[in-house]
Design a protein around this motif. Structure first.
Motif, short mmCIF file in Angstrom:
data_model
loop_
_atom_site.label_atom_id
_atom_site.label_comp_id
_atom_site.label_asym_id
_atom_site.label_seq_id
_atom_site.Cartn_x
_atom_site.Cartn_y
_atom_site.Cartn_z
N PRO A 146 -9.51 -31.17 -38.69
CA PRO A 146 -10.54 -30.14 -38.82
C PRO A 146 -11.36 -30.26 -40.11
CG PRO A 146 -8.53 -29.17 -37.99
CD PRO A 146 -8.20 -30.58 -38.34
N LYS A 150 -15.41 -31.03 -40.14
CA LYS A 150 -16.38 -30.17 -40.81
C LYS A 150 -17.21 -30.97 -41.81
CE LYS A 150 -13.30 -26.18 -40.47
NZ LYS A 150 -12.47 -25.21 -41.24
N ARG A 290 -7.49 -29.29 -43.17
CA ARG A 290 -7.99 -28.25 -42.29
C ARG A 290 -9.24 -27.56 -42.82
NH1 ARG A 290 -5.12 -27.69 -38.08
NH2 ARG A 290 -6.50 -25.97 -37.46
N ASN A 291 -9.34 -27.39 -44.11
CA ASN A 291 -10.41 -26.58 -44.67
C ASN A 291 -11.47 -27.43 -45.34
OD1 ASN A 291 -9.08 -24.15 -43.93
ND2 ASN A 291 -7.74 -24.36 -45.71
N ASP A 324 -15.05 -22.64 -38.96
CA ASP A 324 -14.60 -23.55 -37.91
C ASP A 324 -15.69 -23.78 -36.86
OD1 ASP A 324 -12.20 -23.64 -39.19
OD2 ASP A 324 -11.09 -22.46 -37.71
N ASN A 325 -16.28 -22.72 -36.39
CA ASN A 325 -17.30 -22.80 -35.33
C ASN A 325 -16.81 -23.56 -34.10
OD1 ASN A 325 -19.01 -21.41 -36.96
ND2 ASN A 325 -20.42 -23.09 -37.38
N ASP A 327 -12.84 -24.73 -31.74
CA ASP A 327 -11.40 -24.94 -31.75
C ASP A 327 -11.10 -26.41 -32.01
OD1 ASP A 327 -10.87 -22.26 -31.09
OD2 ASP A 327 -11.18 -22.68 -28.95
N PHE A 328 -10.14 -26.66 -32.90
CA PHE A 328 -9.75 -28.03 -33.23
C PHE A 328 -8.34 -28.27 -32.69
CE2 PHE A 328 -12.59 -26.66 -36.70
CZ PHE A 328 -13.61 -27.59 -36.54
#
Length: 383
Positions: A146, A150, A290-291, A324-325, A327-328
């Motif tokens: 994720p 991004k 993730r972030n 997120d916009n 689902d990963f």
């Protein structure tokens, strides 16, 4: 809905990564969802054949997950015409020979990296696969995390302007094995068994840099063994002959410079186990597993360096979280699904054995750079 079976021989999934990510969180997860919906009225059902050296471990795994097929005889499995795909998650030193056998048997190939112990071997695998007319893919899981998805969204949207530099920090403390059990197998620390952090991680950094920022054109690296002795799975002392830390500088075709530190002898003081900071003329970002956080040019503060006064800026608070916009899914599972669609529908797929060879090349040149103490050019890999 028509169900179509694809039989996959999975070799080496008694290991930590092969078991957790490839078997449980990828193929078994696909089965739990009822198979892979191909979108044309067909559901692809993965039929799994476990392959390995330890009979008791294979039997126990098969019983635990309700699998009917397992074998310690790789040659017999590859000779079975019902097997469509061969997957390899073995130790690095055993991988090339097994892949050669699978290619010779006409099986499609999906494999962990590095694909071979040197560039010549990796390129030969790509040539053999091309000549055999089989489909082939190499795991490049970090592209599907994720945080990096991004980051790619930001790149594609022109957020950074001209990208100037990338700084990566990866690693954690792997216990030596004396008073606390090590989190990684002992072969990782023996060169003779294919171990070493350069061999393990530089292939990852190659595809991350190549896919997101452009081709690596030069490398300068320092590889070292910070912890010279460790204790193995039998609590026996052994000499660590492989590098456990590497510090690399990579020049990219665009002119951007990447600096990536990789270590199994570092304690974590960051938000995630791996983080990449990307700085550009228009903005910067820090992406982890993730972030992803950003700071645009218009909202960049103007700190003043004064060592005589305490810092007045809470620097981390000045960054904005990227939403997120969407689902990963699990990155390994997502790539498995793409590869299976490539097999079933001939959809495009470019993370192949040639891409895997680039990773082997960068690891090979990284070790050579460290041994010779100089920067080395990275030629473009072609067949």
């Amino acid at each position: 809905m028509t169900r179509k079976t694809v039989r996959i021989a999975m070799n080496g999934v008694t290991g930590r990564m092969g078991y957790r990510q490839h078997l449980v969180r990828s193929l078994l997860a696909i089965r739990e969802e009822g198979g892979l919906d191909l979108g044309d009225g067909t559901v692809l059902w993965p039929e799994i054949v476990l392959v390995g050296r330890r009979e008791h471990a294979l039997r126990a795994m098969a019983e635990k997950h309700g699998l009917d097929h397992w074998s310690t005889d790789l040659d017999a499995v590859l000779a079975d015409p019902a097997v469509d795909i061969y997957f390899d998650a073995q130790v690095t030193s055993a991988r090339e020979e097994a892949l050669r056998k699978a290619i010779a048997a006409g099986k499609h190939i999906y494999t962990e990296k590095p694909t071979a112990t040197d560039l010549d071997g990796a390129l030969e695998l790509a040539r053999l696969a091309g000549a055999a007319g089989i489909k082939h893919g190499v795991v490049q899981d970090k592209l599907f995390l994720p945080g990096l998805l991004k980051l790619k969204r930001l790149i594609d949207g022109g957020f950074f302007g001209k990208i100037l530099s990338i700084r990566g920090e990866f690693g954690y403390w792997v216990f030596e094995g004396d008073w606390q059990e090590a989190q990684r197998p002992s072969w990782n620390y023996r060169t003779e068994d294919g171990g070493g952090i350069v061999v393990d991680m530089f292939p990852h950094w190659e595809y991350v840099l190549h896919e997101l920022f452009g081709r690596v054109t030069s490398v300068q690296a320092l590889a070292t063994t910070h912890i010279p002795q460790r204790w193995d799975e039998r609590s026996e002392l052994y000499e660590a002959t492989a590098d456990d830390s590497a510090y690399g500088i990579f020049q990219l075709e665009s002119g951007a410079v990447a600096q990536i530190n990789s270590s199994w002898a570092v304690r974590v003081n960051r938000d995630e186990l791996v983080e990449f900071q990307v700085d550009g003329t228009e903005g910067s970002a820090v992406a982890g597993l993730r972030n992803c956080r950003v700071q645009h040019r218009s909202s960049t503060p103007k700190p003043v360096w004064n060592p005589d006064l305490p810092a007045t800026h809470a620097f981390r608070d000045q960054w904005q979280e990227v939403p997120d916009n969407g689902d990963f899914g699990n990155g390994f599972k997502v790539q498995w699904e793409l590869f299976l669609r490539h097999i079933a529908l001939d959809e495009p797929y470019h993370w192949d054995l040639l891409a895997g060879a680039r990773g082997v090349q960068l690891a090979e040149l990284g070790l050579k750079s460290s041994a010779e103490g100089r920067r080395l050019d990275v030629p473009e890999v072609t067949l």
